[in-house]
Scaffold this active site. Structure first.
Site, mmCIF file in Angstrom:
data_model
loop_
_atom_site.group_PDB
_atom_site.id
_atom_site.type_symbol
_atom_site.label_atom_id
_atom_site.label_comp_id
_atom_site.label_asym_id
_atom_site.label_seq_id
_atom_site.Cartn_x
_atom_site.Cartn_y
_atom_site.Cartn_z
ATOM 1 N N ARG A 10 52.251 40.491 -29.996
ATOM 2 C CA ARG A 10 51.690 40.118 -31.306
ATOM 3 C C ARG A 10 52.119 41.130 -32.370
ATOM 4 O O ARG A 10 52.364 40.778 -33.522
ATOM 5 C CB ARG A 10 50.163 40.008 -31.247
ATOM 6 C CG ARG A 10 49.487 41.287 -30.817
ATOM 7 C CD ARG A 10 47.979 41.125 -30.721
ATOM 8 N NE ARG A 10 47.400 42.212 -29.966
ATOM 9 C CZ ARG A 10 46.312 42.888 -30.333
ATOM 10 N NH1 ARG A 10 45.699 42.596 -31.461
ATOM 11 N NH2 ARG A 10 45.826 43.848 -29.593
ATOM 12 N N GLU A 58 40.734 26.572 -39.096
ATOM 13 C CA GLU A 58 42.070 26.423 -38.515
ATOM 14 C C GLU A 58 42.695 25.058 -38.782
ATOM 15 O O GLU A 58 43.904 24.948 -38.959
ATOM 16 C CB GLU A 58 42.021 26.684 -36.994
ATOM 17 C CG GLU A 58 41.613 28.103 -36.608
ATOM 18 C CD GLU A 58 40.110 28.338 -36.651
ATOM 19 O OE1 GLU A 58 39.339 27.369 -36.882
ATOM 20 O OE2 GLU A 58 39.684 29.498 -36.455
ATOM 21 N N PHE A 83 42.426 28.576 -30.731
ATOM 22 C CA PHE A 83 42.013 27.846 -31.934
ATOM 23 C C PHE A 83 43.189 27.117 -32.584
ATOM 24 O O PHE A 83 42.997 26.118 -33.258
ATOM 25 C CB PHE A 83 41.322 28.801 -32.903
ATOM 26 C CG PHE A 83 40.304 29.671 -32.224
ATOM 27 C CD1 PHE A 83 39.375 29.097 -31.359
ATOM 28 C CD2 PHE A 83 40.295 31.043 -32.378
ATOM 29 C CE1 PHE A 83 38.443 29.882 -30.685
ATOM 30 C CE2 PHE A 83 39.372 31.835 -31.705
ATOM 31 C CZ PHE A 83 38.441 31.266 -30.867
ATOM 32 N N HIS A 109 46.795 36.123 -28.495
ATOM 33 C CA HIS A 109 45.744 36.300 -27.492
ATOM 34 C C HIS A 109 45.763 35.156 -26.473
ATOM 35 O O HIS A 109 44.733 34.606 -26.098
ATOM 36 C CB HIS A 109 44.375 36.396 -28.162
ATOM 37 C CG HIS A 109 44.212 37.659 -28.969
ATOM 38 N ND1 HIS A 109 45.102 38.033 -29.948
ATOM 39 C CD2 HIS A 109 43.263 38.635 -28.938
ATOM 40 C CE1 HIS A 109 44.713 39.188 -30.483
ATOM 41 N NE2 HIS A 109 43.612 39.572 -29.890
ATOM 42 N N ARG A 167 48.052 39.664 -26.389
ATOM 43 C CA ARG A 167 47.230 40.742 -26.953
ATOM 44 C C ARG A 167 47.568 42.086 -26.306
ATOM 45 O O ARG A 167 47.559 43.124 -26.961
ATOM 46 C CB ARG A 167 45.752 40.441 -26.689
ATOM 47 C CG ARG A 167 44.846 41.607 -27.027
ATOM 48 C CD ARG A 167 43.370 41.292 -26.801
ATOM 49 N NE ARG A 167 42.559 42.448 -27.176
ATOM 50 C CZ ARG A 167 41.932 43.220 -26.301
ATOM 51 N NH1 ARG A 167 41.981 42.966 -25.002
ATOM 52 N NH2 ARG A 167 41.214 44.253 -26.719
#
Lengths: 315, 281
Positions: A10, A58, A83, A109, A167
């Site tokens: 990330r 989102e 999400f 993540h 992550r």
């Protein structure tokens, strides 16, 4: 031997975006109140006018990204994989994939290595969900260098892309001096003739360590890194099936609908061989430190080596 | 607006209603009710308000339109055809296999359609993205989006409203086709949605409520929208579902059902009479 960079993909993503945005003014970034976690915050600081925090909404973010793309922008819409692909699945399908708009979806993540946040945040279905969408490309980079190259490739590719971000900080294994990212092409990281291991994402490094150890024990395992899960590199899989006769897939994702299923789809059509799928076995995760969870779910060098040994010895 | 202009708009809207009904009748499916309620709004937008050129549908500086209530597309298609984006006889193939005109708008297949839509709530957000892109590029184009009142039950509409207001998208104008009906019944009975103008105002919009079938009122509402600075604008257009066909007006049952042959003939006869009346006026 190249220097080892220990970085979460990330973060590599956030840094790469900034670098590319310096010369490409069409790049815009959207986030849904997770810019500190997805690392789009790095971009937001440098290019505030091109950053849209959409708040915790989102679905709206995905459709806004579609509108930006329809007007010539190259939007990166980032949030947690859960999400992005879960909550906003239908917006991705109808606003982005159906009109083939040039939106890049960054799902951070991903997998159980989210760790302590537990099952609600450990998305092990994102690849399956994105794979079903016509025309959606899926890229799951393995280390810092691959992510850096993948973000550039995503910008150059015209059309919707799902980019999977981790992550957990992971050691790099690619050498930036001789690494090239080819969209849709697998990379043979280790030659072998007894069996082929096909891995994707941050677990590739464990697979590489495992096949190297096995070599010392007399087991010749080929290792292929599939960074582009869709469209998948059929030729490298068919060749491996022909030459080694069996395949093990490794992914930090459900074994339903993930890399293993994509590989099995290719082999069943073109060269049927037994395929063993190591991954999350139709279950939810739970809280715990990321590295401990990866071990508990068998996504570690030791389990990969053990499974390969059992298959090779058992045949 | 002078009376000649007004009569011309009325005639165009009437022709759009006829083409929309023809398409729906020949498709044996579609949504006549909400298509007829929004026909005057589409007509006004394409023939008076928007800076568009049917000969250059991809002009990067054109005004954009997103039909967020995508199911209302038959009369939008008809207006686009009347404007010259494609031949009007495409309406005869609406919803047929291989047709250019899909059941819901498809931006990749239909000239003049700026955004694919049909899944409620999403078009409003896409319109926000377009307006944001115009701001980023320092372009003058404006973005218009027609929403259904039933559609405003979608949470995404309010997510979009929050975004539009937060980013001060004063180049964005929503028009709510406030016909008061949705598939399952009256909007106020299905989920209690009310006070749309006040709701949008609370979300930071400039707002006005008008008769959505009055071209004079549409004219002044769009003028107010253009003059509204630093915030987006919404026009709550009070309309009649099924407008123009006596037996369809205000009838829930005409949301998503095509007319049979007899009903089609009667509807066309009524619209023909309206067209003739406006010609004589």
């Amino acid at each position: 031997m190249a220097e080892i960079v220990n970085k979460a993909t990330r973060e590599s993503f956030g840094l790469a975006l900034c670098e590319l945005a310096k010369t490409n003014e069409d790049i815009v970034v959207l986030d849904a109140d997770l810019s500190g976690s997805t690392k789009t915050g790095i971009f937001a600081k440098q290019f505030p006018e091109r950053f849209f925090n959409c708040g915790i909404a989102e679905g709206n973010m995905m459709s806004v990204a579609a509108g930006l793309a329809a007007c010539g922008k190259i939007p990166f819409a980032a949030t947690f994989a859960m999400f992005a692909t879960g909550r906003a699945y239908e917006q991705i399908r109808n606003s982005i994939a159906y009109p083939k708009l040039n939106v890049k979806i960054a799902g951070s993540h991903a997998g159980i290595s989210v760790g302590e946040d537990g099952a609600t945040h450990q998305c092990c279905e994102d690849i399956a969900l994105m794979k079903t969408l016509p025309g959606m490309a899926i890229i799951n980079p393995a280390d810092h260098w691959e992510m850096t190259a993948a973000v550039k490739a995503a910008v150059e590719y015209e059309g919707p892309v799902y980019l999977r971000l981790g992550r957990l900080a992971v050691d790099s294994f690619n050498d930036p001096e001789n690494y090239t990212f080819e969209f849709g092409k697998g990379i043979t990281l280790h030659e072998g003739s007894d069996i082929t291991v096909i891995a994707s994402g941050i677990i590739v490094k464990d697979a590489l360590d495992a096949v190297r150890e096995l070599e010392a024990q007399g087991i010749s395992a080929r290792l292929i890194n599939i960074h582009t899960i869709k469209p998948i590199d059929e030729e490298i899989i068919v060749k491996a099936a022909k030459e080694t006769g069996r395949i093990v897939t490794i992914e930090e994702h459900s074994v339903i609908g993930g890399l293993g299923d994509s590989v099995s789809d290719v082999t069943s059509r073109r060269r049927p061989v037994p395929v063993t799928k190591i991954g999350i076995q139709d279950r939810f995760g739970y809280s715990g430190p990321a590295k401990e969870l990866l071990k508990l779910f068998g996504l570690c060098k030791e389990n990969i080596a053990k499974q390969i040994t059992e298959i090779v010895k058992g045949s | 607006m002078n009376s000649t202009e007004k009569i011309e708009l009325e005639r165009l809207a009437c022709k759009a209603r006829m083409a929309a009904l023809t398409g729906t009748y020949k498709a044996k499916s579609g949504h006549p009710g909400g298509s007829l309620s929004a026909a005057d709004i589409f007509t006004y937008l394409y023939f008076k308000e928007m800076n568009v050129d049917a000969k250059n549908p991809d002009d990067p500086d054109r005004d954009r339109f997103v039909l967020s209530k995508g199911h209302g597309c038959p009369s939008l298609y008809a207006v686009l055809a009347l404007k010259g984006y494609f031949p009007i006889d495409e309406m005869d193939k609406l919803r047929h296999v291989g047709a250019m005109l899909q059941g819901h708008p498809d931006m990749k297949g239909t000239p003049g359609i700026d955004m694919s839509s049909g899944s409620l709530g999403q078009g409003a957000s896409a319109a926000c993205g377009m307006a944001a892109a115009a701001k980023l590029d320092g372009k003058k184009y404006r973005v218009y989006s027609v929403l259904g009142d039933g559609e405003c039950e979608e949470g995404q509409v309010w997510e979009a409203a929050m975004f539009a207001s937060h980013y001060k998208l004063d180049n964005l104008c929503f028009i709510v086709d406030n016909n008061g009906l949705q598939i399952d019944g009256r909007v106020e009975d299905v989920a209690g949605l009310c006070m749309l103008k006040e709701k949008f105002e609370a979300f930071g919009f400039g707002a006005t409520e008008i008769d959505g079938h009055s071209f004079e009122e549409l004219e002044s509402a769009f003028k107010a929208a253009r003059e509204c600075k630093d915030k987006p604008f919404v026009i709550i257009a009070k309309t009649v579902k099924g407008r123009g066909v006596s037996f369809m007006e205000n009838q829930v049952g005409w949301h998503g059902v095509a007319p049979n042959e007899e009903q089609y003939k009667q509807a066309m006869a009524e619209l023909e009479a309206q067209l003739k009346a406006s010609e004589e006026a």
